[in-house]
Design an enzyme around this catalytic site. Sequence first.
Site, short mmCIF file in Angstrom:
data_model
loop_
_atom_site.label_atom_id
_atom_site.label_comp_id
_atom_site.label_asym_id
_atom_site.label_seq_id
_atom_site.Cartn_x
_atom_site.Cartn_y
_atom_site.Cartn_z
CG ASP A 129 49.30 32.57 44.73
OD1 ASP A 129 48.41 33.37 44.34
OD2 ASP A 129 49.62 31.55 44.11
CG ASP A 164 49.30 28.28 44.26
OD1 ASP A 164 48.13 28.61 44.02
OD2 ASP A 164 50.28 28.97 43.94
CG HIS A 220 45.16 27.88 36.16
ND1 HIS A 220 44.68 28.00 34.87
CD2 HIS A 220 44.10 28.18 36.96
CE1 HIS A 220 43.41 28.35 34.89
NE2 HIS A 220 43.03 28.47 36.13
CG ASP A 221 49.41 27.53 40.26
OD1 ASP A 221 48.92 27.85 41.35
OD2 ASP A 221 49.56 28.33 39.32
#
Length: 315
Positions: A13, A18, A240-241
């Site tokens: 997303d 991302d 994070h991703d």
Amino acid sequence: MTAAPRKIILDCDPGIDDAMAIILAAYNPYIDLLGITTVAGNVSVEKTTRNALCLCELMGIGHVPVAQGAQQPLVRKSVFADYVHGDSGLGGIQLPPPQKEVMPEHGVDFIVRTLMESEGDITLVAIGPLTNVALALRKQPEIAAKVQEIVIMGGGTMGNITPAAEFNFFADAEAAKVVFGCGAPITMIGLDLTNQAMATAEVKEQFAAVNNRMSRFILDLIEDYEQHNLKLGLAGATVHDPCCIAYCIDPSMFEAKRLRVDIETNGELTYGMSVIDMLGVTQKPANANVPLKLDQRVFWDLFVKTIREANGSED
Ligand code: RIB
Ligand code: CA
């Protein structure tokens, strides 16, 4: 390179982190990025899809198919994170309208078809809400036995959109519950791990020293992302991703435990919480590999090296 590149489908997303995950997947030689599917999450699915198309063009990977997925969660209303990722989903970064076209095939159908046609050697990496993954499992339950592993960014022993829930699971807890109950091999990379992937000043200097087009873009993403964390009193951007991609490249930089993870879908205060049985008190069988410790140096060295070698260093 000795091992064959790891085949992945990336469900995402985009989203600032991302975007960093897509870059690491696209440029690292140990990853064979078979396709990108988009889902509503940080922003609407129309925007996450546009961002995915723009990023593929920016990185020269126009051959990678992009298939648009679910517009909304399975049950509840959409929840977006534009307060973190900006209205476009890529913060203040402006990319030209994409020439690349989205596939006519729906993202869920792309996941089902690609996995069912495979030799069982494809990893599904999910770094947004799990709506597409759940719909794919509902449409073709056999993919649970065909997928090599589902590597998920989500959950944790703490929350970041509520005190109990991490955003990806909060955005569609019913979908997360379907996925954690499907029986496929799952690795859940949650906030306990990803909050260790902090882009410190030293890390930013490493990217700056690479000094090529993509390292400068990565720095723009980091600096955009860190604004939100700095307001929360955190020391920098926690990305994070990309941790999920790094896990696919070199799992040895992670220390993990096999644990039981259940998803709360009813709690007024705990909706979307990943209930992780750290002590095994439920005596339920473990259903996930949960990395809890990251070798930060190895992680960032991998990322910087990938960017340096992919784009060369402009003097
Ligand atoms: O909680 C972090 C997750 O939510 C990341 O995937 C980020 O992109 C947002 O989607
Ligand atoms: Ca994401």
